[in-house]
Write an enzyme that holds these catalytic residues in place. Structure first.
Site, mmCIF file in Angstrom:
data_model
loop_
_atom_site.group_PDB
_atom_site.id
_atom_site.type_symbol
_atom_site.label_atom_id
_atom_site.label_comp_id
_atom_site.label_asym_id
_atom_site.label_seq_id
_atom_site.Cartn_x
_atom_site.Cartn_y
_atom_site.Cartn_z
ATOM 1 C CE LYS A 169 -2.598 -4.734 9.030
ATOM 2 N NZ LYS A 169 -2.734 -4.727 7.547
ATOM 3 C CB THR A 192 -0.938 0.000 1.228
ATOM 4 O OG1 THR A 192 -1.748 -1.176 1.180
ATOM 5 C CG2 THR A 192 -1.852 1.206 1.228
ATOM 6 C CB THR A 196 0.616 -3.402 6.574
ATOM 7 O OG1 THR A 196 -0.700 -3.448 6.012
ATOM 8 C CG2 THR A 196 1.199 -2.014 6.361
ATOM 9 C CG ASP A 197 -2.646 -7.564 4.559
ATOM 10 O OD1 ASP A 197 -2.865 -6.610 5.330
ATOM 11 O OD2 ASP A 197 -3.460 -7.933 3.688
#
Length: 422
Positions: free
Chosen positions: A240, A87, A163-164
């Site tokens: 996360k 992203t 980020t995942d």
């Protein structure tokens, strides 16, 4: 009144002050508030006062334009920007509404003009994927690319990553590389053309951290929902914990390794003045650069749940390694224990972690745990399940006794005792 002006708007018994955004139209004003969030205000009955003109040249910086020409400055450090997609390097396709990875590392410099003047940059693209498509093979390519950048003289490396699965990749490089300089992963929860994007702050803070003293693999993301500090999480202790919040990443079982003060980072020029550390770390230049990138990829992470079909464990036959994300102190249904014992007898390394976010595995308290130990299952302390999978992949390929390695701390993933953090 133009985009980039700082304005004060009185409306509906409220007052908002911020920078006028180019998405303002004839019906609505869009302001970026000091906290980083955007707010839309109906022009009807809105009283607008221009506080300061031309605070930020939004139209030029957001339009992209020609490629950035960054001249070498001998007084600045050199930071390698290694892009894998995600992203932070994405934009929105307004035809479909999907977020698409489109930028290479040079585009990141154009998209984040605030990076200019902080360092000498080298851009490199390893992959152009969303992070759910990350693979161990790309980890190996990434480790090799980072090694080459350090060999070429980079004073620090910033890895742009979705980020995942960032926590997995950060853990992988923690084991695969011995580094004499900082390696800093960063990303964004929201793409650059969406309200309250976190890409600029995260990128600036990551570059600041890459010029600091800690020769560690770290994850640099928002520490709070506002644009104040970024947290520096050790690559093997981060998780996360929220799908969309800007401060989604947390160090589990302790405090972050360090923080970056955004205001001080913005004022600095590659001097790492905004970086402070809260725990011991490996200092810059203390270690020698080395790569150990072999991985045993036939490793699975399984999560037992009540009512789980025992047949679901059959596909684990023949695996090199299995991480069990057990319940509580590290348990499974007692009917599963014979299956795990069979796996161990057939040569599979089986290690136990916990589904709990805090605390550590201890299979010496209840009968189930003692039976698991008798079956040959290895305790992994308070190692996070995702980190444990990456660690076992690495240990199987790089150590003579992977079962022993899973019970020892190698890269800060396993603490000697759990702390009662609140």
């Amino acid at each position: 009144m133009n985009p980039g002006d700082r304005v004060r708007v009185e409306h509906d018994d409220a007052t908002d002050e911020g920078v006028l955004m180019p998405t303002t139209d004839e019906d609505h004003l869009v302001l970026k508030l000091d906290g980083g969030y955007n707010v839309g205000i109906s022009r009807e009955e809105a009283d607008v006062e221009v506080v300061e003109s031309g605070v930020y040249d939004i139209e030029e910086s957001e339009a992209g334009g020609e490629a950035s020409e960054i001249e070498f400055d001998a007084d600045l450090p050199t930071v390698a920007l290694v892009s894998t997609g995600g992203t932070i390097a994405s934009t929105v396709d307004y035809r479909t509404g999907a977020v698409t990875a489109r930028f290479d590392a040079e585009d990141v410099l154009r998209a984040v003009p605030e990076l200019a003047g902080r360092a000498n940059y080298r851009g490199r693209v390893v992959a152009d994927i969303l992070s759910e498509n990350m693979t161990p093979a790309i980890w190996q390519e990434l480790a090799e690319a980072v090694k080459e950048e350090i060999e070429a003289g980079a004073d620090g490396v910033v890895v742009m990553h979705g980020t995942d699965t960032m926590q997995f990749s950060a853990a992988a490089l923690s084991y695969m590389l011995d580094t004499p300089v900082p390696i800093v992963f960063t990303g964004s929860q929201r793409s650059a053309d969406r309200p309250s994007s976190d890409n600029v702050m995260n990128a600036v803070c990551a570059v600041e951290a890459a010029t600091a003293d800690a020769a560690e693999v770290m994850v640099c993301m928002h520490a709070t929902p506002s644009d104040d500090d970024c947290a520096l999480h050790r690559g093997t202790r981060v998780r996360k914990n929220h799908t969309s919040r800007r401060d989604a990443f947390e160090t589990v079982g302790g405090e972050p390794l360090g923080t970056v003060d955004y205001e001080r980072a913005k004022d600095g020029q590659g001097d790492a003045a905004g970086v402070s550390f809260h725990d011991d770390y490996t200092a810059r230049g203390e270690g020698e650069l080395a790569i150990h990138s072999e991985l045993a990829t036939d490793v699975e992470l399984v999560k037992p749940t009540p009512g789980m079909d025992p047949a679901a464990w059959d596909y684990l036959d023949g695996k090199d390694g299995v991480i069990v994300e057990g319940t509580g102190l590290g348990h499974v249904h007692t009917d599963i224990i014979p299956r795990l014992e069979e796996l161990v007898e057939d040569g599979t390394t089986v290690a136990m972690t916990s589904q709990c976010l805090e605390g550590r595995v201890c299979d010496r308290v209840y009968d189930t745990g003692r039976d698991l130990l008798d079956a040959g299952v290895v305790e992994s302390g308070d190692t996070l399940p995702g980190t444990a999978k990456v660690k076992l992949m690495w240990a199987l390929a790089n150590t003579n006794n992977p079962a022993d390695a899973m019970g020892r701390d190698l890269e800060g993933e396993l603490t000697e005792e759990s702390q009662p953090w609140t």
